[in-house]
Each structure stands twice: as structure tokens, then as C-alpha cells.
Write an enzyme that holds these catalytic residues in place. Sequence first.
Site, short mmCIF file in Angstrom:
data_model
loop_
_atom_site.label_atom_id
_atom_site.label_comp_id
_atom_site.label_asym_id
_atom_site.label_seq_id
_atom_site.Cartn_x
_atom_site.Cartn_y
_atom_site.Cartn_z
N SER A 156 0.76 -1.10 -0.17
CA SER A 156 0.06 -0.02 -0.04
C SER A 156 0.87 1.36 0.01
CB SER A 156 -0.95 -0.11 1.57
OG SER A 156 -1.51 1.30 1.60
N TYR B 83 -2.26 0.27 10.88
CA TYR B 83 -2.32 0.02 9.38
C TYR B 83 -0.88 0.47 8.82
CZ TYR B 83 -3.89 -0.57 4.46
OH TYR B 83 -3.99 -0.95 3.25
N1 NAD Z 1 -8.83 -0.06 -0.94
C1 NAD Z 1 -7.66 0.54 -0.72
O1 NAD Z 1 -7.71 1.89 -0.75
C2 NAD Z 1 -6.35 -0.12 -0.76
C3 NAD Z 1 -5.23 0.81 -1.01
C4 NAD Z 1 -4.01 0.08 -0.68
C5 NAD Z 1 -3.75 -1.09 -0.39
N2 NAD Z 1 -4.77 -1.71 -0.35
C6 NAD Z 1 -4.85 -3.34 0.29
O2 NAD Z 1 -5.42 -3.97 -0.98
C7 NAD Z 1 -5.84 -5.39 -0.41
C8 NAD Z 1 -7.13 -5.69 -0.75
O3 NAD Z 1 -8.07 -4.77 0.04
P1 NAD Z 1 -9.40 -4.36 -0.89
O4 NAD Z 1 -9.23 -2.98 -0.71
O5 NAD Z 1 -9.55 -5.12 -2.30
O6 NAD Z 1 -10.47 -4.74 -0.04
P2 NAD Z 1 -11.68 -5.74 0.06
O7 NAD Z 1 -12.54 -5.84 1.35
O8 NAD Z 1 -12.53 -5.42 -1.11
O9 NAD Z 1 -11.00 -7.24 -0.24
C9 NAD Z 1 -10.26 -7.86 0.81
C10 NAD Z 1 -10.53 -9.35 0.61
O10 NAD Z 1 -9.82 -10.04 1.78
C11 NAD Z 1 -10.77 -10.85 2.45
N3 NAD Z 1 -10.38 -11.02 3.71
C12 NAD Z 1 -10.31 -10.35 4.93
N4 NAD Z 1 -9.97 -10.77 5.88
C13 NAD Z 1 -9.64 -12.23 5.62
C14 NAD Z 1 -9.12 -13.26 6.40
N5 NAD Z 1 -8.82 -13.13 7.71
N6 NAD Z 1 -8.92 -14.44 5.94
C15 NAD Z 1 -9.15 -14.60 4.31
N7 NAD Z 1 -9.91 -13.44 3.64
C16 NAD Z 1 -10.01 -12.35 4.24
C17 NAD Z 1 -12.28 -10.20 2.57
O11 NAD Z 1 -13.30 -11.08 2.77
C18 NAD Z 1 -12.11 -9.39 1.10
O12 NAD Z 1 -12.76 -10.40 0.00
C19 NAD Z 1 -5.53 -5.24 1.13
O13 NAD Z 1 -4.24 -5.76 1.44
C20 NAD Z 1 -5.40 -3.80 1.42
O14 NAD Z 1 -4.70 -3.56 2.56
C21 NAD Z 1 -6.25 -1.13 -0.30
#
Ligand code: NAD
Length: 282
Positions: A148, A161
Amino acid sequence: MDRLHNESVLITGGASGLGLAVAQRCLEDGALVTVFDKSSDANDKLLEQLRRTRYNERLTTFAGDVRSFSDNEAAVAVALEKFDKLDCVIGNAGIWDFSIPLVDMPVDTLDQSFDELFHVNVKGYLLLAKAALTPLARSKGSIIYTVSNAGFHPAGGGPLYTATKHAVTGLIKQLAYELAPHIRVNGVAPGAIQTNLRGPLAMGMQERVIPGEALSKSIPDRVPVGVMPTPEEYAGAYIMFASRRDNIPTTGSILNHDGGMAVRGFGRVRGGDQLIEKLGLD
Ligand SMILES: NC(=O)c1ccc[n+]([C@@H]2O[C@H](COP(=O)([O-])OP(=O)(O)OC[C@H]3O[C@@H](n4cnc5c(N)ncnc54)[C@H](O)[C@@H]3O)[C@@H](O)[C@H]2O)c1
């Protein structure tokens, strides 16, 4: 060209948001995909959607928790059972802390909040690598982790975080060193994305969703590229790191895929704001 032709890829958190976009892009690029997500409803929905497409035989899912080693082992076993090999694992499942600053963190839930964030965002990645070591060493495969902008800069989350994502950058470097020359380990560090990113149960944020609408309005003015990319627009970077053809020189590397956060100016965000006018291209 199928850049991942018949490569077996396992992705955590692949039933939603960024992970879903990456899983779909892997399928489009010819991969055999295993989605490992805690949400069995989302897994079923994904399978149902793809059942009538040409990807039906190329996707399988496993419902489990990335914090459990036995669930990681079982997800790897599902991939091996279905596709007979494993070429790439993508650690991506994560949760956010909704930028709660230290001063506002209730002391009575701090322990559990710390553990929950670190267990999902860091331990989950470590356990995935541990569970996949043998098949990845056999295939001379690779590991990719979602970092991230919070893995490099403050203010992409609160202290919890931000600390988890900085820990992931350390994990990438250490594993890249330990696993060379057999398994490559790299990371993608996206900026803000409109997804359903949730928070920790310990903070009562398990149903709270990242404020997508506010983000999509404010981010374009805060990053040099001037747009908030979609999950699909972030996905190509994972294909580059997974591709055996395109990624031979790369391990221990993290792509800052965040709209140019490191090149924001002191005054204006974008130094080229008047470029088009000055070139007479308006
Ligand atoms: N959304 C943002 O702005 C952003 C920015 C930078 C990085 N990220 C990173 O991107 C990655 C994906 O996040 P996203 O934004 O797509 O969110 P999201 O919630 O849409 O997807 C995350 C997925 O992880 C699954 N999950 C969560 N905890 C879990 C667990 N204990 N075991 C198994 N599955 C689990 C959830 O069910 C979900 O399907 C994360 O690592 C997040 O930190 C997100």
C-alpha cells in the site's frame, strides 16, 4: 498473448475488490486460479458468475481464514489437487484501521486491534509463504504481496495499518533474500482504491467500508496522475510480477503503484498543471 498461460496462481482475498480484479485478470491472461477468501458467499458468487464462461474449469475457490496455518495449507492443497502445481501465490487479503490516530485509540481494545491488524495483514502473508514453500520451490515460482502507499508514507491509515504495511515491505526483502535463487518475492503498493475494504472486529469496524465516494472525489486532486484508478487498472502490475517471461531480473522489488505520491510538489501537487496551455495544445 496469454502472459500466464497455464500458470497456477493462488490469491488470498480474491473474492472482492483488488483481489477479485487481479484474479479476473490472471484468468484473462491464461492462468489457472485458486481464490482463497474468508467469505464463502463471495466465493460462491464468483464461481456462479464464471460457471457459464470459458473460465469455469480454470477457477477454484477455498473458504478459510488467512490467520490460520491449516487454512493456508488447505488452500494450497486445493490448488495442487485441481491444477497439479503452484507457480505463484499472491498475499492480498487485508483490513484497514480507518486511519484511527493513536490519541483516539481506546486503550481497552488496543491489544486486540493490534493483533487483528497484524495477524491478517502480516501473519497471513507469512503463513501463505510457509504453506506454499515446497510447491513454489519445485516450480521455481514466485510470491507477490499487496503492500500500500501506507508501506512507504504516513497518512494512508493510522499507526496500526501503517505499521502492518511497513512490516510487509520488510517481509518481502527478507523472504526475497532467504528464498533466492529458487522463489522470487515482490510487492505491489497501490494507492487508494474504491473497494469494500473493512476494519477490525476489535474496533467494531468489521462492517464499516472504506468511504469510496469521498475518496473518488478527493484523490484526483491529491495525486500527480490526477485520477483514482479502478481495481482493474491496478491489476496489470501483478501480471508483470507473475510472468516468467517479463520478470526474470526482479526479486525483492516493490512497485509504487500509487499515482505518483513520491513526486508531489511542495506547492502544487502537479508541476505540469499548465503544460498543455504552454505547449499551445489546448
Ligand atoms: N482499498 C484501498 O484503498 C487500498 C489501498 C492500498 C492497499 N490496499 C490493500 O489491498 C488489499 C485488498 O483490499 P481491498 O481494498 O480489495 O479490500 P476488500 O475488502 O474489497 O478485499 C479484501 C478481501 O480480503 C478478504 N479477507 C479479509 N480478511 C480475511 C481473512 N482473515 N481471511 C481470508 N480472507 C480475508 C475479504 O473477505 C475480502 O474479500 C489489502 O491488502 C489492502 O490493505 C487497499
